[in-house]
Write a protein that holds these residues in place. Structure first.
Motif, mmCIF file in Angstrom:
data_model
loop_
_atom_site.group_PDB
_atom_site.id
_atom_site.type_symbol
_atom_site.label_atom_id
_atom_site.label_comp_id
_atom_site.label_asym_id
_atom_site.label_seq_id
_atom_site.Cartn_x
_atom_site.Cartn_y
_atom_site.Cartn_z
ATOM 1 N N ASP A 130 52.626 38.060 -26.239
ATOM 2 C CA ASP A 130 53.425 36.948 -27.209
ATOM 3 C C ASP A 130 52.693 35.354 -26.811
ATOM 4 N N LEU A 131 52.369 34.775 -26.087
ATOM 5 C CA LEU A 131 51.627 34.071 -25.707
ATOM 6 C C LEU A 131 50.127 34.252 -26.491
ATOM 7 N N ALA A 132 49.450 35.606 -26.093
ATOM 8 C CA ALA A 132 47.893 35.174 -26.934
ATOM 9 C C ALA A 132 47.814 35.754 -28.582
ATOM 10 N N ARG A 133 49.490 35.947 -29.218
ATOM 11 C CA ARG A 133 49.104 35.796 -30.561
ATOM 12 C C ARG A 133 49.460 34.675 -30.857
ATOM 13 N N LEU A 134 49.888 33.701 -30.488
ATOM 14 C CA LEU A 134 50.420 32.762 -31.290
ATOM 15 C C LEU A 134 49.359 31.871 -31.604
ATOM 16 N N PRO A 135 48.140 31.705 -31.006
ATOM 17 C CA PRO A 135 47.155 31.392 -31.430
ATOM 18 C C PRO A 135 46.574 31.572 -32.914
ATOM 19 N N TYR A 136 46.994 32.436 -33.458
ATOM 20 C CA TYR A 136 46.233 33.059 -34.420
ATOM 21 C C TYR A 136 47.166 32.480 -35.620
ATOM 22 N N TYR A 137 48.410 31.804 -35.285
ATOM 23 C CA TYR A 137 49.169 31.968 -36.300
ATOM 24 C C TYR A 137 49.204 29.789 -36.262
ATOM 25 N N VAL A 138 48.526 29.451 -34.844
ATOM 26 C CA VAL A 138 48.315 27.819 -35.623
ATOM 27 C C VAL A 138 46.653 27.447 -35.589
ATOM 28 N N PRO A 139 47.003 26.530 -37.234
ATOM 29 C CA PRO A 139 45.365 26.225 -36.813
ATOM 30 C C PRO A 139 44.645 25.388 -36.142
ATOM 31 N N ALA A 140 43.175 25.469 -36.517
ATOM 32 C CA ALA A 140 42.359 25.105 -35.461
ATOM 33 C C ALA A 140 42.699 23.110 -35.775
ATOM 34 N N GLY A 141 42.291 22.766 -34.497
ATOM 35 C CA GLY A 141 42.350 21.159 -34.646
ATOM 36 C C GLY A 141 43.594 20.565 -34.230
#
Lengths: 207, 207
Positions: free
Chosen positions: A196-207
């Motif tokens: 579940d944590l592994a799919r979270l960065p997908y939704y978070v724009p970089a920077g």
């Protein structure tokens, strides 16, 4: 199985609807539309109507869902109306968190027994539940316990699942992300928190 | 967001595929078909092909998937290739279990900071991570932390989510089943363990 050909995804959403219905009902609301329920949860109304349609029709056209009837119906579908009891195996940090977790009661679920291999823990109580020796797993069914929760280190999860199967347990919630062989006739739901944590960065724009 | 109109369910399955690819690759396998991957996970091969099709085509017809390329590709889609860091808020039983959980590293994830309100915990270390005062949440972004994990009691989860939003955090894994208001621009994935247990009796025949 009483119902056939029902997608797992629909079954997965039933507790979501149940929780929403319990919340709304707790606020004193008696009836709601699929739109009202959908807004509360953040899904599309057609999804709710479609999911419920697998289990017969709960709603009244033009009126919507009577919440207490909806709650009763979903409880019956999920077999929560029987007050299912679970045995926890593994009373480490995660197991202790589960024993003290307030969320189960809402669904009529109860952790009725706890087991560990650590002699220093056996015989003590956590959240009112006696910690028993994992070697004494065998008589769970005679104690009215149908479900197992596995919160042991990865290396022993297969062994524990096999022991629970031998004790007659047919459904397991497994917190070990390791690949396990599921005994015939048993349903294992694995919760891999890292996934579940592994799919979270997908939704978070970089920077 | 780099990709549009991709169903959440497809994103949800990507870490499942990634884990399977990592396992198979760890066994020394270089290539596999969608069937091989599907057998390992227990889904249908068309599902895998369909999910991957949203992100461009990884497979080679007649050959299948090169696993190291597949792993690299999925890591990039999920933004795991940047080594995302998370801040944990709440170092109780659940929080401690998360800090010691071995599963995050597999996905390149790291819990890089931990916060609590309890003065007796602040200044101590758990699993090598210093527990800081929750009042010092503000400078997370300058520390390269983009994600938050909320493992606090229900009554304070909204307050903590708001504080994380103010600290610039855009993605949260929330273990509190309470209904929360999600600040604009933030993605919250809620894990309600009770919900997973609540759908288990459905699969278990009575008696």
């Amino acid at each position: 199985m009483r119902y056939r050909k029902i997608p797992d995804e629909a079954v997965r959403r039933l507790p979501v609807y149940l929780r929403a219905a319990l919340h709304l009902s707790g606020r004193g609301i008696e009836c709601t539309s699929s739109q009202g329920l959908a807004d509360f949860i953040g899904v599309e109304p057609w999804q709710i109507r479609k999911d419920f349609s697998y289990f017969g029709d709960f709603g009244v056209p033009g009126v919507g869902y009577n919440l207490s009837r909806l709650i009763k119906h979903v409880n019956r579908i999920l077999r929560l109306d029987t007050g299912p009891k679970a045995a926890l195996v593994g009373v480490g940090n995660l197991g202790t968190a589960l024993l003290t977790f307030p969320g189960f009661r809402m669904y009529g679920l109860e952790i009725a027994a706890a087991f560990d291999i650590d002699k220093r823990k056996i015989g003590r109580r956590k959240a009112g539940v006696l910690i028993e020796d994992v070697a004494a797993l065998s008589d769970l069914r005679t104690r009215g316990i149908d479900l197992g929760i596995v919160a042991v280190p990865e290396a022993t999860s297969q062994q524990v699942i096999d022991a629970l199967a031998q004790a007659g347990i047919k459904g397991i919630l497994n917190f070990s992300p390791r690949h396990v062989v599921v005994p015939r006739g048993m349903k294992v739901i694995t919760i891999d928190i890292a996934m579940d944590l592994a799919r979270l960065p997908y939704y978070v724009p970089a920077g």
